[in-house]
Design a protein around this motif. Sequence first.
Motif, mmCIF file in Angstrom:
data_model
loop_
_atom_site.group_PDB
_atom_site.id
_atom_site.type_symbol
_atom_site.label_atom_id
_atom_site.label_comp_id
_atom_site.label_asym_id
_atom_site.label_seq_id
_atom_site.Cartn_x
_atom_site.Cartn_y
_atom_site.Cartn_z
ATOM 1 N N PHE A 191 0.923 -1.173 -0.038
ATOM 2 C CA PHE A 191 -0.078 0.034 -0.004
ATOM 3 C C PHE A 191 0.783 1.210 -0.036
ATOM 4 C CE2 PHE A 191 -2.689 3.427 2.208
ATOM 5 C CZ PHE A 191 -3.548 3.296 1.137
ATOM 6 N N LEU A 192 2.234 1.113 0.451
ATOM 7 C CA LEU A 192 2.841 2.367 0.448
ATOM 8 C C LEU A 192 3.303 2.841 -0.763
ATOM 9 C CD1 LEU A 192 4.688 4.340 2.199
ATOM 10 C CD2 LEU A 192 6.471 2.579 1.986
ATOM 11 N N VAL A 193 3.508 1.988 -1.933
ATOM 12 C CA VAL A 193 3.568 2.257 -3.209
ATOM 13 C C VAL A 193 2.282 3.434 -3.957
ATOM 14 C CG1 VAL A 193 4.028 1.499 -5.401
ATOM 15 C CG2 VAL A 193 5.118 0.081 -3.515
ATOM 16 N N TYR A 194 1.265 2.604 -3.307
ATOM 17 C CA TYR A 194 -0.035 3.425 -3.691
ATOM 18 C C TYR A 194 -0.207 4.745 -2.943
ATOM 19 C CZ TYR A 194 -1.648 -0.801 -6.222
ATOM 20 O OH TYR A 194 -1.750 -1.879 -7.143
ATOM 21 N N ALA A 195 0.388 4.861 -1.895
ATOM 22 C CA ALA A 195 -0.237 6.039 -0.909
ATOM 23 C C ALA A 195 0.669 7.157 -1.452
ATOM 24 C CB ALA A 195 0.177 5.684 0.536
ATOM 25 N N GLU A 196 2.193 6.774 -1.813
ATOM 26 C CA GLU A 196 3.182 7.835 -2.268
ATOM 27 C C GLU A 196 2.717 8.279 -3.750
ATOM 28 O OE1 GLU A 196 7.086 6.824 0.001
ATOM 29 O OE2 GLU A 196 6.804 5.468 -1.792
ATOM 30 N N ARG A 197 1.977 7.280 -4.396
ATOM 31 C CA ARG A 197 1.630 7.631 -5.722
ATOM 32 C C ARG A 197 0.532 8.821 -5.545
ATOM 33 N NH1 ARG A 197 0.664 2.746 -9.282
ATOM 34 N NH2 ARG A 197 2.761 2.420 -8.584
ATOM 35 N N ILE A 198 -0.562 8.422 -4.649
ATOM 36 C CA ILE A 198 -1.634 9.200 -4.666
ATOM 37 C C ILE A 198 -1.149 10.551 -4.183
ATOM 38 C CG2 ILE A 198 -3.677 9.553 -3.427
ATOM 39 C CD1 ILE A 198 -4.010 6.405 -3.358
ATOM 40 N N LEU A 199 -0.468 10.675 -3.106
ATOM 41 C CA LEU A 199 -0.127 11.902 -2.630
ATOM 42 C C LEU A 199 0.928 12.817 -3.577
ATOM 43 C CD1 LEU A 199 1.244 10.875 1.037
ATOM 44 C CD2 LEU A 199 -1.059 12.247 0.191
ATOM 45 N N LYS A 200 1.647 11.970 -4.552
ATOM 46 C CA LYS A 200 2.242 12.964 -5.548
ATOM 47 C C LYS A 200 1.288 13.612 -6.471
ATOM 48 C CE LYS A 200 5.557 12.629 -9.396
ATOM 49 N NZ LYS A 200 6.626 11.483 -10.102
ATOM 50 N N MET A 201 0.289 12.934 -6.914
ATOM 51 C CA MET A 201 -0.729 13.425 -7.738
ATOM 52 C C MET A 201 -1.560 14.490 -7.036
ATOM 53 S SD MET A 201 -0.208 11.899 -10.672
ATOM 54 C CE MET A 201 -1.661 12.280 -11.488
ATOM 55 N N HIS A 202 -1.795 14.204 -5.802
ATOM 56 C CA HIS A 202 -2.739 15.105 -4.992
ATOM 57 C C HIS A 202 -1.887 16.601 -4.944
ATOM 58 C CE1 HIS A 202 -3.500 17.287 -1.264
ATOM 59 N NE2 HIS A 202 -4.616 16.745 -1.365
ATOM 60 N N ASP A 203 -0.402 16.521 -4.719
ATOM 61 C CA ASP A 203 0.479 17.581 -4.685
ATOM 62 C C ASP A 203 0.421 18.286 -5.953
ATOM 63 O OD1 ASP A 203 0.641 17.198 -2.039
ATOM 64 O OD2 ASP A 203 2.684 16.454 -2.372
ATOM 65 N N GLU A 204 0.560 17.550 -7.107
ATOM 66 C CA GLU A 204 0.754 18.098 -8.575
ATOM 67 C C GLU A 204 -0.595 18.982 -8.805
ATOM 68 O OE1 GLU A 204 1.862 14.861 -10.892
ATOM 69 O OE2 GLU A 204 4.108 14.839 -10.450
ATOM 70 N N ALA A 205 -1.944 18.264 -8.428
ATOM 71 C CA ALA A 205 -3.017 18.696 -8.992
ATOM 72 C C ALA A 205 -3.302 20.179 -8.253
ATOM 73 C CB ALA A 205 -4.311 17.784 -8.677
ATOM 74 N N ILE A 206 -2.894 20.237 -6.899
ATOM 75 C CA ILE A 206 -3.169 21.271 -6.192
ATOM 76 C C ILE A 206 -2.282 22.298 -6.744
ATOM 77 C CG2 ILE A 206 -2.621 22.556 -3.892
ATOM 78 C CD1 ILE A 206 -3.793 20.098 -2.651
ATOM 79 N N SER A 207 -1.080 22.042 -6.944
ATOM 80 C CA SER A 207 -0.081 23.091 -7.635
ATOM 81 C C SER A 207 -0.372 23.544 -8.737
ATOM 82 C CB SER A 207 1.308 22.255 -7.723
ATOM 83 O OG SER A 207 2.111 23.238 -8.329
ATOM 84 N N THR A 208 -1.004 22.303 -9.704
ATOM 85 C CA THR A 208 -1.393 22.761 -10.936
ATOM 86 C C THR A 208 -2.645 23.937 -11.018
ATOM 87 O OG1 THR A 208 -0.539 20.899 -11.922
ATOM 88 C CG2 THR A 208 -2.030 22.049 -13.359
ATOM 89 N N PHE A 209 -3.708 23.456 -10.244
ATOM 90 C CA PHE A 209 -4.718 24.353 -10.328
ATOM 91 C C PHE A 209 -5.118 25.456 -9.367
ATOM 92 C CE2 PHE A 209 -5.668 20.245 -12.565
ATOM 93 C CZ PHE A 209 -6.026 20.754 -13.851
#
Length: 285
Positions: free
Chosen positions: A68-86
């Motif tokens: 699950f750690l692999v998924y959690a880090e991937r989700i958080l990366k996408m979360h940060d990128e989405a906030i940064s972009t929009f």
Amino acid sequence: MLNPLDPRLLVTFVQAAHSGSLSVTAVQVGRTQSAVTMQMQRLEETLGQTLLHRSGNGVRLTGAGERFLVYAERILKMHDEAISTFSGKGLHGSIVFGSPEDYLVAFFPSLLRSFGSKYPDVDIKVVAAPTVELKALLQSRKVDIALVSTPNLNDLENIVRTEPLVWVGSKASLELHDFADTLPLALPASNAMDHRAACEAMDGSGLRYNISYASNSIAGLIAVARSGLAISVMTEGAVPPDLNILNAPLPKLPHLGILVALPDAEQTAAVTAFADHVRRMLKTL
């Protein structure tokens, strides 16, 4: 319908996985330890899986936790990128940055100042350790990014800068120091590249020497050098202006290559941006 995953729970889980301690995680995320424990229980209930083995020595990941750690880090990366972009507010998040102490002295103020002015919402925590320890911390993912040294200067693709090691003393030349036949040295820990390079150079020179002082802190080595009781070795960029770089009859010391090292894991947008920044800035500082 599947239960949604709360990003706050994922942040706490990732911190706990990397630190191996709920008490340390509580400090990192700004919550009490009991609140962190409840968060992990909520996450495990949501997934229907046990993610952490708990013991008196801390916590470690279960098999499900590792996956699950692999998924959690991937989700958080996408979360940060989405906030940064929009959001238009730039990058968010936290970074654990590791570096040998002399590189921190020489480079980190400029790196932090220039990165912080562009991304003020990224929190950077610092771990000072020699290269051999930083590699272990990267492997266990307790550090997100690190500056590490290499004696192999042929790795031109990955080396971002080279730094000369130099002898340092309180007076302008070795002859002005009041030493007897045996030269006293102040060196870092024996697993540090600086220590090995100094001893190998002295062994090849025929000069008599003794390791009279040892310190894992560059501040300690600088203090001994200032006292005039011994000479030390450090990277040229870390030499303070009140100390002197010493040359012959002391043997020449090698250059070290500096690499920007990352763990073999999914990187957050903040870590990726900081790594790119460090690579770019180190070539010009």
